[in-house]
Structures are given as C-alpha cells and as structure tokens.
Design an enzyme around this catalytic site. Structure first.
Site, PDB file in Angstrom:
ATOM      1  N   SER A 234      54.425  86.097  -3.719  1.00 48.72           N
ATOM      2  CA  SER A 234      54.270  85.090  -2.745  1.00 48.72           C
ATOM      3  C   SER A 234      55.557  84.999  -1.896  1.00 48.72           C
ATOM      4  O   SER A 234      56.489  85.407  -2.266  1.00 48.72           O
ATOM      5  CB  SER A 234      54.221  83.853  -3.586  1.00 48.72           C
ATOM      6  OG  SER A 234      55.317  82.921  -3.286  1.00 48.72           O
ATOM      7  N   LYS A 235      54.920  84.485  -0.662  1.00 52.26           N
ATOM      8  CA  LYS A 235      56.211  84.461   0.452  1.00 52.26           C
ATOM      9  C   LYS A 235      57.124  83.469   0.225  1.00 52.26           C
ATOM     10  O   LYS A 235      58.062  83.455   0.758  1.00 52.26           O
ATOM     11  CB  LYS A 235      55.573  84.487   1.755  1.00 52.26           C
ATOM     12  CG  LYS A 235      54.797  83.247   2.217  1.00 52.26           C
ATOM     13  CD  LYS A 235      54.336  83.394   3.648  1.00 52.26           C
ATOM     14  CE  LYS A 235      53.416  82.259   4.065  1.00 52.26           C
ATOM     15  NZ  LYS A 235      52.538  82.411   4.957  1.00 52.26           N
ATOM     16  N   ARG A 236      57.087  82.382  -0.518  1.00 47.84           N
ATOM     17  CA  ARG A 236      57.829  81.514  -1.012  1.00 47.84           C
ATOM     18  C   ARG A 236      58.909  82.081  -2.108  1.00 47.84           C
ATOM     19  O   ARG A 236      60.025  81.772  -2.127  1.00 47.84           O
ATOM     20  CB  ARG A 236      57.310  80.204  -1.495  1.00 47.84           C
ATOM     21  CG  ARG A 236      57.068  79.169  -0.417  1.00 47.84           C
ATOM     22  CD  ARG A 236      55.980  78.226  -0.882  1.00 47.84           C
ATOM     23  NE  ARG A 236      54.702  78.604  -1.190  1.00 47.84           N
ATOM     24  CZ  ARG A 236      53.848  79.182  -0.317  1.00 47.84           C
ATOM     25  NH1 ARG A 236      53.979  78.826   0.981  1.00 47.84           N
ATOM     26  NH2 ARG A 236      52.740  79.444  -0.842  1.00 47.84           N
TER      27      ARG A 236
END
Ligand code: GLU
Length: 459
Positions: A234-236
């Site tokens: 996930s980009k977070r």
C-alpha cells in the site's frame, strides 16, 4: 505479426505503483513476443483525482522500463476522456435495447425496502420506465457467469449475487465499469491482463461485452503483490512508487527482471535473465495466482549483480546523475575510482557517499564514525603516518606498506591501524579500498587531512 492487442490502462491518480509496472511488463512481453500491440490508455475520467503530472509520471516511468513509442509494438497513449461520446452511445444502446434502465433510488430508499444492511441494489426501478436518473444494467437473475481466466482457470460468479450495477451517473456521465469495456472494444483488445483487484468487475464487464454484441477478450488477472507481512502493498505503508526505486539508483534492467518474477518464473531456478529471454519464455499460463512477495532485499541483490555486470565505462556514465551533485565533482577523478565502487554498491545512489571525500574540501564527519575510527592509538598512528606520507613513494602498495610499518611500531595489525586513517581521509569507517583512495586523493590533500584529524584530536 499477429492480431494480439493488449493494453495497460492506468488511472493517473498517484505515483506509478510497482504493481502497475509489473502488469505493464507482462502485457509488454506478450505484445513483443507475438508481434502484436500494446495500447497505453490513460483512464483519466475521474477528473477530481487526476493530475497531468501523474500522467507524465506514468509515461516517463514506462519509458524508463523500455515501454515507449520508440518500439513498433507501442500504440497510444489514448485518453479515456476523449471517448466519452462512444461511452454515452453504448449506454444509449443498452437503454434502447432494454438491457439497462434508469433508476432514481437513493441508498436509503433501498435500505428502507430491504430492511437490513445495504446488500446491493434490489432492482426496484427495473420496470418503472423512468427516463432520468442513474443508469443500471439489468443483470440476469439466474445462472452463473463464468469467467475463463488464463491464470486462475474457471471462475464462477452466481448471477443472483450480481446486483443491477450502475453504468452511468444521473448526469449521464459513464462509469468506469462501462467506459473500460467500451474502450477495450473500440481498441480491439484481445487480452485483458490486469490486477487481481479487478476480478470482481469481470463478470459485470463480461455481461456488458455480451450485451453490446461482442465476444469478450481473454482475461488474465495477475496476483496481488504483498510485503513481508503478507499485506497487500500500500502506498501509505510501503515503498511502492517505481520512481523512488529509479531515483535511488536501481537499474531499469534489474527492476524489469525483478518485476517480471513477481508471480512468474521460467521454471527451474533461473532468475537473472535478459529481457529478450523473458519475452521468449513468458506465458500467462505460467503465472502463479497466489500473492507475490515484493522482497526489496532480493531486488537489491539483483541490482548489485546487474551493476557488477556493466562494462566499467557504462557504470561510470550511469553514476553521473548522482555523483555530479557532489560539490567539486571531477569526472576524470571519478573514473579512476569507479571500478572500485562498482564492486561495492548495490544501488547507484550509494556511490555518492563512497566517493564524495575525493571532491569535497574536507570529508564529512559524523560523530559515530569518528568515535569508532579513533579508538586505537589514533594520535600515534596518524602522527607516524603523516611523517611517512610526506615522503613515501605514491603508489597504493607503498602507502599500504608504510601504514603496516607504522601500525607494527605500535603493536597494531593493519586492520586496526587503518581505522583512524580511513576516518581522517574519508570521514567514514567503511568505503572504497583505502590505499587506492589515498593514491587518487594525492599527497598534499591526504597529508592535510591527516593533520587536520590530529588537530581535532587535540594533538
Ligand atoms: N484504470 C484501472 C486501474 O488503474 C485499470 C482497469 C483495467 O486494467 O481494466 O485500476
């Protein structure tokens, strides 16, 4: 030349994800292998979330991977927003054929009717003959929709679990699920190879293909990519932007090779392979449907191997974007130490920290390295070595012998005697081979650094 046509259809709503890059590469391999076409379609209909710089980012990241209009297999980019007329025409046709209908229900209406939690649309407006509102597709009530997936085999979706899904908003603007199908149809796409997360859209889309009177493409849903905790990247949480790997100095060819192995392998234990060979061997049928682990450590190891396989001139050249930023950088000096750096680094950006001491007026010290380096008789070693540096023959061998002798005089082996000298000269406790480094730095500057270190030590 065959009529295989694949596409890569990213939405420009953020940094270019390594998962997107992997899908693009699988498609690219198929196009190249069959002499077909790879269509780049930017799905830019979500005006609120799109930004032109994301589109540019996608195009430049693909080009970095070798996917660009320089190749005869590349077609596009097309922009989905340019085809709104066709999307609207498809909606109109489905309405005219009675395969879709207008609906004015709100979520609350549906909840109030069905009682419980929202379980999907209940079909209330199917036969109300409205002429405005959201447009919904009339899904079959019975039977199953069977998706034949090249990677997953036969996947069955019971039709009674498919709601009458929306294909256009109340203002008439078409929704993703429809626009994506119409574009694939118009662009004569034969194989849809995309992320697993779209598998749930596929029965709906397959029904749309049939309702619009066309045979669906061949589907293949590539496995999700997970981190070491088996969580979807996930980009977070994870480093997912392809650009960040590029900027760190991963080589495109190593990245391509590694990404191709996320879910696919040629069999046997071969991993490092040039692109043409992967193209030759790649088969959708051999892609594994289970989640693929993105292991940055392994990627790094790959990158190190690719770096070491470069001809030294090319390595030197490819380091330039990083090392050029060092104040006082000199290309000729760098060329002398590049072969030493090439055997040590795993990403190109690491080269900077290995060679900057050659160009900066004085090395960058950090207290930790200083303390670590100055543990064993530093004043004695540096004083003794300074004397030798003034007159020793200026070759790496002689520089080494001189330090061996100074160390021996104080009961220290070369390894220990090197530590204060290395920190004095480079500011670090590890790095390129020391005596070659001193040789390149030159007598004056080396002496000045050893003396400066003595001063720092208060000697
Ligand atoms: N635009 C969609 C996405 O970025 C791709 C849909 C598809 O490949 O069919 O997820």
């Amino acid at each position: 030349m065959t009529d295989l046509r694949v596409r890569f259809a990213p939405s420009p709503t953020g940094m270019f994800h390594v998962g997107g890059a992997r899908s693009a590469l699988f498609n690219w391999a198929l196009a190249e292998r069959s002499g077909g076409r790879f269509v780049l379609r930017i799905e830019d209909t979500d005006a609120a979330r799109n930004r032109p710089e994301w589109t540019e980012g996608i195009i430049s990241a693909l080009a970095w991977l070798g996917i660009s209009g320089d190749s005869p297999y590349f077609e596009g980019p097309y922009f989905q927003s340019a085809f709104e007329e066709q999307h609207r025409a498809a909606v109109a046709k489905l309405l005219a054929d009675g395969k879709a209908y207008h609906c004015d229900c709100t979520r609350e209406d549906v909840k109030a009717r069905t009682g419980s939690e929202f379980q999907g649309y209940d079909g209330y407006c199917r036969d109300r003959g409205l002429s405005e509102g959201v447009v919904r597709f009339r899904t079959p009530d019975e039977g199953v929709t069977v998706v034949e997936d090249k990677i997953r085999g036969r996947v069955e979706f019971p039709n009674d679990a498919l709601e009458d899904f929306a294909i256009a908003r109340g203002d008439g603007s078409p929704l993703f699920v429809l626009a994506n199908v119409v574009d694939d149809m118009e662009q004569r796409i034969t194989h849809v190879v995309r992320a697993e997360e779209h598998l749930s859209n596929t029965p709906k889309q397959q029904l749309l293909w049939a309702a619009l009177g066309a045979a669906p493409p061949i589907w293949a849903h590539v496995p999700v990519i997970v981190n070491e905790k088996r969580q979807k990247l996930s980009k977070r949480r994870d480093k997912v932007a392809l650009e960040s790997y590029r900027d760190e100095g991963y080589l495109a060819e190593a990245m391509v090779n590694y990404l191709m192995l996320l879910g696919w392998g040629p069999g046997g234990d071969r991993e490092i392979m040039p692109w043409p060979e992967m193209v030759e061997l790649f088969r959708l049928e051999d892609v594994n449907p289970s989640p693929a682990f993105f292991d940055e450590r392994k990627l790094r190891a790959f990158n190190g191997e690719y770096i070491r396989a470069l001809p030294v001139e090319e390595f030197t050249e490819r380091c330039l974007p990083w090392v050029r930023t060092i104040p006082g950088f000199d290309r000729e000096v760098f060329a002398k130490v590049a072969p030493l750096a090439q055997t040590r680094v795993t990403v190109l950006s690491e080269v900077t920290g290995n060679v900057d001491f050659l160009f900066l007026p004085e090395p960058v010290f950090d207290q930790g390295s200083w303390d670590k380096g100055m543990k064993n008789a530093p004043v004695e070693i540096l004083t003794g070595y300074a004397e030798r540096l003034a007159t020793v023959e200026w070759t790496a061998d002689a520089l080494k012998t001189a330090l061996e002798e100074v160390g021996a005089a104080h009961g220290l082996k070369l390894g220990k005697a090197q530590a204060p000298v290395r920190v004095a000269i480079t500011g670090r406790t590890v790095g390129l081979p020391l005596f070659e480094s001193i040789e390149v730095l030159g007598r004056e500057r080396s002496l000045a650094r050893v003396r400066a270190a003595l001063e720092r030590l208060g000697a």
